[in-house]
Every structure is written in structure tokens, then in C-alpha cells.
Design a protein around this motif. Structure first.
Motif, short mmCIF file in Angstrom:
data_model
loop_
_atom_site.label_atom_id
_atom_site.label_comp_id
_atom_site.label_asym_id
_atom_site.label_seq_id
_atom_site.Cartn_x
_atom_site.Cartn_y
_atom_site.Cartn_z
N LEU A 228 5.48 44.44 5.42
CA LEU A 228 5.13 44.60 6.31
C LEU A 228 3.67 45.83 5.70
CD1 LEU A 228 6.42 44.54 9.82
CD2 LEU A 228 4.78 43.84 9.45
N ASN A 229 4.76 46.25 5.26
CA ASN A 229 4.09 47.50 3.69
C ASN A 229 2.88 47.44 2.53
OD1 ASN A 229 4.82 49.50 5.92
ND2 ASN A 229 7.15 49.67 4.78
N ARG A 230 3.70 45.63 2.16
CA ARG A 230 2.76 45.56 0.52
C ARG A 230 2.50 44.00 1.10
NH1 ARG A 230 7.27 47.91 -2.82
NH2 ARG A 230 7.34 46.26 -3.78
N ALA A 231 2.16 43.79 2.11
CA ALA A 231 1.97 41.91 2.31
C ALA A 231 1.08 41.27 1.56
CB ALA A 231 1.07 42.20 3.55
N SER A 232 0.44 42.24 0.18
CA SER A 232 -0.36 40.93 -1.11
C SER A 232 1.07 41.52 -2.26
CB SER A 232 -1.54 41.58 -0.96
OG SER A 232 -1.38 43.27 -1.70
N ASP A 233 1.91 41.77 -1.64
CA ASP A 233 2.96 41.76 -2.48
C ASP A 233 3.54 40.33 -2.87
OD1 ASP A 233 5.43 41.35 -4.32
OD2 ASP A 233 5.22 43.62 -3.93
N ASN A 234 3.15 39.09 -4.37
CA ASN A 234 3.42 38.39 -4.29
C ASN A 234 4.45 37.51 -4.34
OD1 ASN A 234 0.28 37.45 -4.62
ND2 ASN A 234 0.75 37.66 -6.69
N LEU A 235 5.35 38.77 -4.56
CA LEU A 235 7.03 38.09 -4.42
C LEU A 235 7.25 38.72 -3.52
CD1 LEU A 235 9.49 38.54 -6.40
CD2 LEU A 235 9.76 40.86 -5.56
N LEU A 236 7.08 39.89 -2.48
CA LEU A 236 7.58 39.54 -0.79
C LEU A 236 7.30 38.03 -0.57
CD1 LEU A 236 7.07 42.94 -0.37
CD2 LEU A 236 9.53 42.60 -0.23
N LEU A 237 5.53 37.84 -1.14
CA LEU A 237 5.22 36.22 -0.26
C LEU A 237 6.27 35.19 -0.31
CD1 LEU A 237 3.40 35.68 1.04
CD2 LEU A 237 2.10 34.63 -0.46
N ASP A 238 6.70 35.23 -1.97
CA ASP A 238 7.63 34.47 -2.33
C ASP A 238 9.22 33.72 -1.91
OD1 ASP A 238 5.72 33.59 -3.86
OD2 ASP A 238 6.82 34.55 -5.80
N LEU A 239 9.50 35.43 -1.53
CA LEU A 239 11.00 35.81 -0.38
C LEU A 239 10.30 35.41 0.76
CD1 LEU A 239 11.96 38.57 -2.70
CD2 LEU A 239 12.97 36.94 -2.54
N GLU A 240 8.86 35.67 1.32
CA GLU A 240 9.23 35.74 2.84
C GLU A 240 9.56 33.91 3.02
OE1 GLU A 240 9.21 37.03 5.83
OE2 GLU A 240 9.03 39.27 4.77
N CYS A 241 9.07 33.08 1.79
CA CYS A 241 8.18 31.52 1.80
C CYS A 241 10.46 30.96 1.65
CB CYS A 241 7.68 30.79 0.86
SG CYS A 241 6.26 31.52 1.88
N CYS A 242 11.21 32.02 0.75
CA CYS A 242 12.72 31.05 0.74
C CYS A 242 13.59 31.35 2.56
CB CYS A 242 13.37 32.42 0.05
SG CYS A 242 12.52 32.15 -1.55
N VAL B 289 19.93 31.17 0.80
CA VAL B 289 20.16 32.88 0.30
C VAL B 289 20.22 32.21 -0.73
CG1 VAL B 289 22.55 31.59 0.50
CG2 VAL B 289 22.45 33.76 0.25
N LYS B 290 20.04 31.24 -1.40
CA LYS B 290 20.37 30.29 -2.78
C LYS B 290 18.59 30.66 -2.95
CE LYS B 290 24.51 27.53 -3.29
NZ LYS B 290 24.96 26.07 -3.23
N SER B 291 17.85 30.38 -3.08
CA SER B 291 16.44 30.36 -3.44
C SER B 291 15.57 31.74 -3.58
CB SER B 291 15.83 29.67 -2.85
OG SER B 291 15.83 29.99 -1.47
N ALA B 292 16.39 32.87 -2.04
CA ALA B 292 16.39 34.10 -2.31
C ALA B 292 16.90 34.83 -3.30
CB ALA B 292 16.64 34.63 -0.65
N TYR C 269 19.16 41.65 4.95
CA TYR C 269 18.45 41.34 3.96
C TYR C 269 17.04 40.99 4.12
CZ TYR C 269 16.40 37.74 0.41
OH TYR C 269 14.38 37.53 0.29
N TYR C 270 17.24 40.35 5.60
CA TYR C 270 15.67 39.67 6.02
C TYR C 270 15.55 41.31 7.18
CZ TYR C 270 16.01 34.91 5.86
OH TYR C 270 15.87 33.61 5.06
N ASP C 271 15.69 41.89 7.41
CA ASP C 271 14.89 43.51 7.92
C ASP C 271 14.75 43.91 6.50
OD1 ASP C 271 16.31 42.82 10.95
OD2 ASP C 271 17.68 44.34 10.05
N SER C 272 14.93 44.61 5.87
CA SER C 272 14.50 45.06 4.55
C SER C 272 13.41 44.56 4.14
CB SER C 272 15.28 44.91 3.96
OG SER C 272 14.74 46.13 2.40
N LEU C 273 13.25 43.14 4.53
CA LEU C 273 12.40 42.15 3.70
C LEU C 273 10.74 41.98 4.18
CD1 LEU C 273 11.02 40.32 1.71
CD2 LEU C 273 11.72 37.94 2.87
N ASP C 274 11.35 41.73 5.94
CA ASP C 274 10.15 42.42 6.54
C ASP C 274 9.19 43.52 6.73
OD1 ASP C 274 10.61 39.87 7.69
OD2 ASP C 274 11.60 39.68 8.92
#
Length: 143
Positions: free
Chosen positions: A30-44, A47-50, A21-26
Motif C-alpha cells: 500500500l505504501n510502495r505500490a510501484s515496487d516490482n518486488l512487492l508486486l511479484d510477492l503479491e502475485c505469489c 509459501v514456497k514461491s513467496a 506475512y500477508y499483513d506485512s506485505l499488504d
């Protein structure tokens, strides 16, 4: 993004750890740093919050969902878990997985429908027939 969704499903049910999960998220971040969903997920931080955040996104915030990519990722990873878990535990976890599938997944279509009844097959159809059905389910996207 659907692969990431599959990884969090597998992680929350204990089929795998958080590494995929974290490898895929990272990689996505890295390719879409401005994506708000990915930013939210980086802050989770767990596992329950993600899981809750990404499930909410796919169930209610977008109409785009590549079921083939989700299924291919999910069942490829499930195949690895199947080889490592005892069959009773694997079947029980598959039923749990079935109950939390994304809304975009048609639950009565294969291979997803099999997730809901393989635990019953052990009791009523025996080990060999159950193993055969599990292997058919896991190889669905390989065809």
C-alpha cells in the motif's frame, strides 16, 4: 522489507501461519505500490514461491540488508513459537531455519549460530541447560 523476509521464513517452516506475512506485505505494498518486488510477492500464491522470490532478492539482487531488523523480527516471533511448541520440535525447526538463513547473515555469530546446535544440546546437555540457552538466544535483541 527484512521483517517480511523473517515472516516468510517462519511461515515456510511452520513456526507461524501466513497472517503476519500477508499483513506485512499488504502494508508495504500500500505504501510502495510501484515496487516490482512487492508486486511479484503479491502475485505469489503459496509459501514456497513467496519464499523463493524474496530469498532470491536478498541473496542475489540487492546488497542492502538490515540484519538487526531481520534478527529482531525473527527472534521475537520465534519466542512466541517457543512457548507453543514442544522443545524437541522447536529445536529441530531451528536447525532447519539455520540451514536456509539468508547469505547476508553471518552464521557463526550469535544469536544465529545457536540455531544450529540447540537440537544437539537436548541430547548432550539436558533439558534445563538447553532451555537456558534457547532463552538467551531469543532475548538477544531485547538487550
Amino acid at each position: 522489507m527484512e521483517s517480511l523476509f523473517a515472516y516468510v521464513y517462519l511461515w515456510i517452516l511452520g513456526f507461524t501461519d501466513e497472517k503476519q506475512y500477508y499483513d506485512s506485505l499488504d502494508e508495504l505494498f500500500l505504501n510502495r505500490a510501484s515496487d516490482n518486488l512487492l508486486l511479484d510477492l503479491e502475485c505469489c500464491t503459496d509459501v514456497k514461491s513467496a519464499f523463493g522470490r524474496i530469498k532470491r532478492y536478498f541473496d542475489y539482487e540487492t546488497s542492502e540488508f538490515d540484519i538487526d531488523l531481520f534478527g529482531k523480527t525473527l527472534f521475537c516471533c520465534l519466542k512466541k513459537s517457543y512457548l507453543m511448541l514442544n522443545i524437541e520440535l522447536f529445536a529441530a525447526k531451528c536447525y532447519e531455519l539455520y540451514n536456509i538463513l539468508p547469505l547476508a547473515v553471518e552464521r557463526f555469530e550469535e544469536p544465529f549460530h545457536t540455531l544450529c546446535y540447540i537440537d544437539d544440546m537436548l541430547e548432550f546437555n539436558g533439558l534445563q541447560e538447553t532451555k537456558k540457552r534457547i532463552e538467551e538466544m531469543l532475548s538477544f535483541y531485547e538487550q
